[in-house]
Scaffold this motif. Structure first.
Motif, short mmCIF file in Angstrom:
data_model
loop_
_atom_site.label_atom_id
_atom_site.label_comp_id
_atom_site.label_asym_id
_atom_site.label_seq_id
_atom_site.Cartn_x
_atom_site.Cartn_y
_atom_site.Cartn_z
N HIS A 56 0.81 -1.22 0.00
CA HIS A 56 0.00 0.00 0.00
C HIS A 56 0.84 1.27 0.00
O HIS A 56 0.48 2.25 -0.64
N HIS A 57 1.94 1.24 0.71
CA HIS A 57 2.80 2.42 0.77
C HIS A 57 3.69 2.57 -0.46
O HIS A 57 4.13 3.67 -0.78
N HIS A 58 3.95 1.45 -1.14
CA HIS A 58 4.82 1.47 -2.31
C HIS A 58 4.16 0.73 -3.48
O HIS A 58 4.68 -0.31 -3.92
N PRO A 59 3.07 1.23 -3.99
CA PRO A 59 2.34 0.51 -5.05
C PRO A 59 3.16 0.30 -6.31
O PRO A 59 3.06 -0.74 -6.96
N GLY A 60 3.98 1.29 -6.67
CA GLY A 60 4.80 1.14 -7.87
C GLY A 60 5.87 0.10 -7.70
O GLY A 60 6.13 -0.71 -8.59
N ARG A 61 6.51 0.09 -6.56
CA ARG A 61 7.54 -0.90 -6.29
C ARG A 61 6.92 -2.30 -6.20
O ARG A 61 7.50 -3.27 -6.68
N TYR A 62 5.74 -2.35 -5.59
CA TYR A 62 5.06 -3.65 -5.48
C TYR A 62 4.71 -4.18 -6.87
O TYR A 62 4.82 -5.38 -7.13
N SER A 63 4.31 -3.29 -7.75
CA SER A 63 4.01 -3.70 -9.13
C SER A 63 5.26 -4.26 -9.80
O SER A 63 5.20 -5.25 -10.52
N LEU A 96 4.35 -20.78 -0.86
CA LEU A 96 3.64 -20.38 -2.07
C LEU A 96 2.18 -20.05 -1.76
O LEU A 96 1.62 -19.08 -2.29
N GLU A 97 1.57 -20.83 -0.89
CA GLU A 97 0.19 -20.55 -0.50
C GLU A 97 0.10 -19.20 0.22
O GLU A 97 -0.84 -18.43 0.01
N PHE A 98 1.08 -18.95 1.07
CA PHE A 98 1.12 -17.68 1.80
C PHE A 98 1.20 -16.51 0.82
O PHE A 98 0.42 -15.56 0.89
N TRP A 99 2.16 -16.57 -0.14
CA TRP A 99 2.32 -15.49 -1.10
C TRP A 99 1.07 -15.32 -1.95
O TRP A 99 0.65 -14.19 -2.24
N SER A 100 0.46 -16.42 -2.35
CA SER A 100 -0.74 -16.35 -3.19
C SER A 100 -1.87 -15.65 -2.45
O SER A 100 -2.58 -14.80 -3.03
N ALA A 101 -2.05 -15.99 -1.19
CA ALA A 101 -3.10 -15.37 -0.40
C ALA A 101 -2.83 -13.88 -0.20
O ALA A 101 -3.73 -13.05 -0.36
N MET A 102 -1.59 -13.53 0.14
CA MET A 102 -1.25 -12.12 0.36
C MET A 102 -1.43 -11.31 -0.92
O MET A 102 -2.03 -10.23 -0.91
N HIS A 103 -0.92 -11.83 -2.02
CA HIS A 103 -0.98 -11.10 -3.29
C HIS A 103 -2.42 -10.93 -3.75
O HIS A 103 -2.83 -9.84 -4.18
N VAL A 110 -4.17 -8.29 -1.50
CA VAL A 110 -3.67 -6.95 -1.77
C VAL A 110 -4.22 -6.41 -3.09
O VAL A 110 -4.64 -5.25 -3.18
N LEU A 111 -4.25 -7.24 -4.12
CA LEU A 111 -4.76 -6.80 -5.41
C LEU A 111 -6.24 -6.42 -5.31
O LEU A 111 -6.66 -5.38 -5.83
N LEU A 112 -7.03 -7.25 -4.67
CA LEU A 112 -8.46 -6.94 -4.51
C LEU A 112 -8.64 -5.65 -3.72
O LEU A 112 -9.50 -4.82 -4.05
N GLU A 113 -7.86 -5.48 -2.70
CA GLU A 113 -7.96 -4.29 -1.86
C GLU A 113 -7.56 -3.03 -2.61
O GLU A 113 -8.24 -2.00 -2.54
#
Length: 208
Positions: free
Chosen positions: A115-122, A166-173, A176-179
């Protein structure tokens, strides 16, 4: 989620409302990469070009080529830097923590970073450049290391830990995308997020 202010986005602005230039800053590869990171959060990945970044720095495109070979070189360096920053962040917040506590804290840190770094996250979640870049491929796999280390406190190792990460990353990603796209604007996202992470940790108990 009501994210707090991002310190990297509170720099001075010019009189006409645009971003202030860094004309007094001596260019170097590190200066250019740091500027690119801030540029990403303000303008987005697709807007990052040599000329756009040069304008952001108050100089001309050719000046940047004295320090970066090409746009692809710049983008690759930025992505490697972001991966390193995320790994360091997760290692830091997870230090000394185990099991549910560690997973909750790391999940919250990951969400906050996005959320704080949307461009970097992208940049972090873009498709990889390809199999011809083994260093980048290795770096993306290393990003799971902090999570795998925490999973050891659940008794998970090897392949079990890797798949759980992998499950953890999938859930987080996915969350975050939906949010970030506004799908959950009418939902108490903090409560939903906490419940989701708690369900993940509960599932880890049954994987051994």
């Amino acid at each position: 989620m009501a994210a707090g202010p991002d310190p990297s986005q509170t720099g001075p602005r010019s009189r006409n409302g645009g971003r202030s230039s860094a004309r007094s800053t001596k260019l170097s590869r590190d200066v250019i990469v740091n500027a690119a990171l801030n540029f990403l959060d303000r303008e987005g990945w697709d807007a990052l070009t040599i000329n756009a970044l040069a304008n952001h720095l108050g100089t001309k495109g050719p000046s940047l080529y004295n320090h970066v070979h090409s746009l692809e070189d710049l983008r690759r360096t930025v992505r490697m830097r972001v991966i390193g920053d995320i790994i360091e962040m997760l290692n830091t917040v997870g230090q000394g923590r185990t099991r549910d506590d560690a997973v909750m804290v790391m999940a919250g840190a990951y969400r906050s970073y996005a959320h704080h770094h949307p461009g970097r996250y992208s940049a972090f979640t873009r498709m990889p450049f390809g199999d011809d870049d083994p260093e980048y491929t290795a770096a993306t796999k290393d990003a799971a290391a902090p999570v795998i280390a925490v999973l050891a406190s659940f008794g998970l190792e090897g392949e079990q830990a890797f798949y759980a990460a992998l499950e953890f990353w999938s859930a987080m990603h996915g969350f975050v995308l939906l949010e970030m796209t506004g799908v959950m604007d009418d939902v108490d996202t903090d409560a939903v997020f906490s419940d989701m992470v708690l369900r993940l940790t509960a599932g880890l108990e049954h994987r051994r």
